[in-house]
Scaffold this motif. Structure first.
Motif, short mmCIF file in Angstrom:
data_model
loop_
_atom_site.label_atom_id
_atom_site.label_comp_id
_atom_site.label_asym_id
_atom_site.label_seq_id
_atom_site.Cartn_x
_atom_site.Cartn_y
_atom_site.Cartn_z
N ARG A 69 0.83 -1.21 0.00
CA ARG A 69 0.00 0.00 0.00
C ARG A 69 0.86 1.26 0.00
NH1 ARG A 69 -2.86 -1.55 3.66
NH2 ARG A 69 -1.77 -0.64 5.45
N GLU A 70 1.94 1.25 0.79
CA GLU A 70 2.82 2.41 0.82
C GLU A 70 3.57 2.59 -0.50
OE1 GLU A 70 3.19 4.72 3.08
OE2 GLU A 70 1.68 3.84 4.43
N ALA A 71 3.87 1.47 -1.16
CA ALA A 71 4.59 1.55 -2.43
C ALA A 71 3.66 1.76 -3.62
CB ALA A 71 5.40 0.27 -2.64
N GLY A 72 2.36 1.73 -3.39
CA GLY A 72 1.41 1.92 -4.48
C GLY A 72 1.29 0.74 -5.40
N VAL A 73 1.59 -0.46 -4.90
CA VAL A 73 1.51 -1.67 -5.72
C VAL A 73 0.08 -2.19 -5.69
CG1 VAL A 73 2.34 -4.03 -6.02
CG2 VAL A 73 3.91 -2.23 -5.28
N GLU A 74 -0.52 -2.35 -6.87
CA GLU A 74 -1.89 -2.84 -6.96
C GLU A 74 -1.96 -4.20 -7.63
OE1 GLU A 74 -4.30 -1.43 -5.52
OE2 GLU A 74 -3.37 0.50 -5.00
N ASP A 75 -0.91 -4.56 -8.35
CA ASP A 75 -0.93 -5.83 -9.08
C ASP A 75 -0.87 -7.00 -8.10
OD1 ASP A 75 1.15 -8.01 -10.59
OD2 ASP A 75 -0.63 -7.36 -11.69
N GLY A 76 -1.70 -8.02 -8.34
CA GLY A 76 -1.76 -9.16 -7.44
C GLY A 76 -0.48 -9.95 -7.39
N ALA A 77 0.18 -10.10 -8.52
CA ALA A 77 1.42 -10.87 -8.55
C ALA A 77 2.52 -10.17 -7.75
CB ALA A 77 1.86 -11.07 -9.99
N ASN A 78 2.61 -8.85 -7.90
CA ASN A 78 3.61 -8.12 -7.13
C ASN A 78 3.31 -8.13 -5.64
OD1 ASN A 78 5.13 -7.44 -9.39
ND2 ASN A 78 3.92 -5.59 -9.80
N ARG A 79 2.02 -8.04 -5.29
CA ARG A 79 1.65 -8.13 -3.88
C ARG A 79 2.03 -9.49 -3.31
NH1 ARG A 79 -2.05 -5.04 -1.09
NH2 ARG A 79 -2.60 -3.04 -2.07
N LEU A 80 1.82 -10.55 -4.08
CA LEU A 80 2.18 -11.89 -3.62
C LEU A 80 3.69 -12.01 -3.46
CD1 LEU A 80 1.22 -14.73 -2.92
CD2 LEU A 80 1.40 -15.31 -5.35
N PHE A 81 4.44 -11.37 -4.36
CA PHE A 81 5.89 -11.39 -4.26
C PHE A 81 6.35 -10.70 -2.97
CE2 PHE A 81 9.96 -9.22 -4.94
CZ PHE A 81 10.78 -10.31 -5.19
N ILE A 82 5.76 -9.55 -2.68
CA ILE A 82 6.12 -8.83 -1.45
C ILE A 82 5.77 -9.66 -0.22
CG2 ILE A 82 5.59 -6.79 -0.06
CD1 ILE A 82 5.18 -5.26 -2.67
N ARG A 83 4.60 -10.30 -0.25
CA ARG A 83 4.21 -11.13 0.89
C ARG A 83 5.18 -12.28 1.09
NH1 ARG A 83 2.14 -15.74 2.24
NH2 ARG A 83 0.66 -15.93 3.98
N ASP A 84 5.59 -12.93 0.00
CA ASP A 84 6.54 -14.05 0.11
C ASP A 84 7.89 -13.57 0.64
OD1 ASP A 84 4.64 -15.78 -0.81
OD2 ASP A 84 5.33 -15.74 -2.89
N ALA A 85 8.29 -12.36 0.26
CA ALA A 85 9.55 -11.82 0.76
C ALA A 85 9.49 -11.57 2.26
CB ALA A 85 9.89 -10.52 0.01
N VAL A 86 8.36 -11.02 2.71
CA VAL A 86 8.18 -10.79 4.15
C VAL A 86 8.11 -12.13 4.87
CG1 VAL A 86 6.67 -9.81 5.89
CG2 VAL A 86 7.04 -8.59 3.75
N ARG A 87 7.44 -13.11 4.25
CA ARG A 87 7.34 -14.44 4.87
C ARG A 87 8.73 -15.07 5.03
NH1 ARG A 87 6.79 -18.68 7.13
NH2 ARG A 87 4.95 -20.01 7.22
N SER A 88 9.60 -14.87 4.06
CA SER A 88 10.96 -15.39 4.17
C SER A 88 11.73 -14.67 5.27
CB SER A 88 11.69 -15.22 2.83
OG SER A 88 11.04 -15.95 1.82
N PHE A 89 11.48 -13.36 5.41
CA PHE A 89 12.17 -12.60 6.45
C PHE A 89 11.78 -13.08 7.85
CE2 PHE A 89 12.01 -8.93 9.38
CZ PHE A 89 13.37 -8.71 9.50
N THR A 90 10.56 -13.58 8.02
CA THR A 90 10.12 -14.04 9.34
C THR A 90 10.85 -15.30 9.80
OG1 THR A 90 8.30 -15.31 8.35
CG2 THR A 90 7.83 -13.05 9.05
N ALA A 91 11.66 -15.90 8.94
CA ALA A 91 12.44 -17.07 9.33
C ALA A 91 13.85 -16.71 9.76
CB ALA A 91 12.48 -18.08 8.18
N THR A 92 14.18 -15.43 9.77
CA THR A 92 15.54 -15.00 10.10
C THR A 92 15.68 -14.63 11.56
OG1 THR A 92 15.08 -12.69 9.55
CG2 THR A 92 15.80 -14.13 7.75
N ARG A 93 16.93 -14.57 12.01
CA ARG A 93 17.19 -14.17 13.39
C ARG A 93 16.89 -12.70 13.62
NH1 ARG A 93 23.09 -15.28 15.83
NH2 ARG A 93 23.63 -14.03 14.00
N ALA A 94 17.05 -11.90 12.55
CA ALA A 94 16.74 -10.47 12.67
C ALA A 94 15.25 -10.26 12.95
CB ALA A 94 17.13 -9.75 11.39
N TYR A 95 14.41 -11.08 12.35
CA TYR A 95 12.97 -10.96 12.61
C TYR A 95 12.66 -11.30 14.07
CZ TYR A 95 8.17 -12.61 12.96
OH TYR A 95 6.88 -12.83 13.38
#
Length: 305
Positions: A69-95
């Motif tokens: 929403r902050e980046a102005g992304v409306e496309d479903g595929a790009n939203r899914l890509f962002i979600r998968d990236a965040v999901r991968s980040f939740t497996a890190t020690r930094a998260y």
């Protein structure tokens, strides 16, 4: 039964009933006053949820939608890509570092607001989360980690109206968490002390304590059902269930301890004092120890003339 014994029995019954009634409420108040309000215990209870799959999915959905929403992304595929990236980040020690820092900052802000007389909103500074996150990313040698901005953005956690209600409830629990358990113990001891038949009073107190523990466990289960039912988003119910279970772990353990303790004391009292219990009958059937017969009296000494 004499009139005095009847009066003592009635007074004992009232005191024991009050004690057993206060057991679940006193345990609940003590849990809320001393367990939920302790920042260290809260962070420790919430820490394992960082690896919970349902919680990670909820974080990925919420954060991913916010980033898109902050980046102005409306496309479903790009939203899914962002979600998968965040999901991968939740497996890190930094998260996990950010998760603990965020929970600690939020709990500290709420508790500070409950103790002072401020009337504004309860807010938390995001720098409390981004600072340890940047430190962890730098330690892990993540590229461009040093360029992560540490902004002092304040996020609202509670409105002034919600804070007023929370403050009133907190003060009530702070008092009840100390006095209700103490009153339950005092009433139980007094009820047993004035009872005409203390064996029955101890058994009644133990059974009442067990019943209070069972009632507390049922109340926790009902509260869980109602909490999840009231959530408008069904997709986040598994994550909410994991959070609820983590926060009520101590309360559920206390309910099982009360149930086990009450039943154990009641069973031990019956086994050792009831005339028809197996233990009592075994003691009665045990043969008496043989006694040594007294020695025969000495024969009189004859004196010859």
């Amino acid at each position: 039964m004499s009139r005095t014994s009847s009066l003592r029995t009635a007074v004992s019954a009232v005191l024991i009933a009050l004690s057993c009634l206060l057991v679940p409420f006193g345990t609940l108040a003590a849990w809320a006053a001393y367990d939920l309000t302790d920042t260290g215990r809260y962070v420790t209870a919430m820490a394992p949820l960082a690896a919970d799959p349902a919680v990670r999915d909820a974080v990925a959905d919420t954060v991913g939608d916010g980033v898109a929403r902050e980046a102005g992304v409306e496309d479903g595929a790009n939203r899914l890509f962002i979600r998968d990236a965040v999901r991968s980040f939740t497996a890190t020690r930094a998260y996990r570092t950010a998760w603990d820092a965020g929970n600690e900052a939020a709990h500290t802000a709420v508790m500070r607001a409950l103790h002072d007389d401020s009337t504004g909103r309860v807010t938390v500074d995001l720098a409390a989360v981004t600072t340890p996150l940047k430190r962890q990313l730098t330690a892990d040698h993540v590229p461009f980690a040093e360029r992560v901005p540490v902004t002092h953005t304040r996020v609202a956690l509670a409105s002034p109206a919600e804070l007023t209600a929370l403050r009133k409830g907190y003060h009530v629990l702070d008092v009840a968490g100390f006095w209700l358990p103490l009153a339950a113990v005092v009433f139980a001891v007094a009820g047993i002390a004035v009872a005409a038949v203390r064996r029955r009073a101890i058994t009644a107190t133990a059974l009442g304590t067990a019943l209070g523990g069972a009632f507390l466990g049922v109340a926790v289960a009902i509260g869980r059902h109602l909490t999840l039912t009231d959530l408008p988003d069904r997709a986040h119910r598994p994550a909410a269930a994991a959070v609820y279970d983590a926060l009520t772990t101590t309360l559920r353990t206390a309910s099982w301890l009360l149930l086990a303790l009450g039943l154990t004391v009641a069973a031990a009292t019956w086994l050792t004092t009831h005339p028809h219990s197996p233990t009592t009958r075994l003691l009665r059937r045990r043969p008496a120890a043989p006694t040594t017969p007294p020695p025969p009296p000495p024969e009189p000494t004859r004196v010859e003339a």
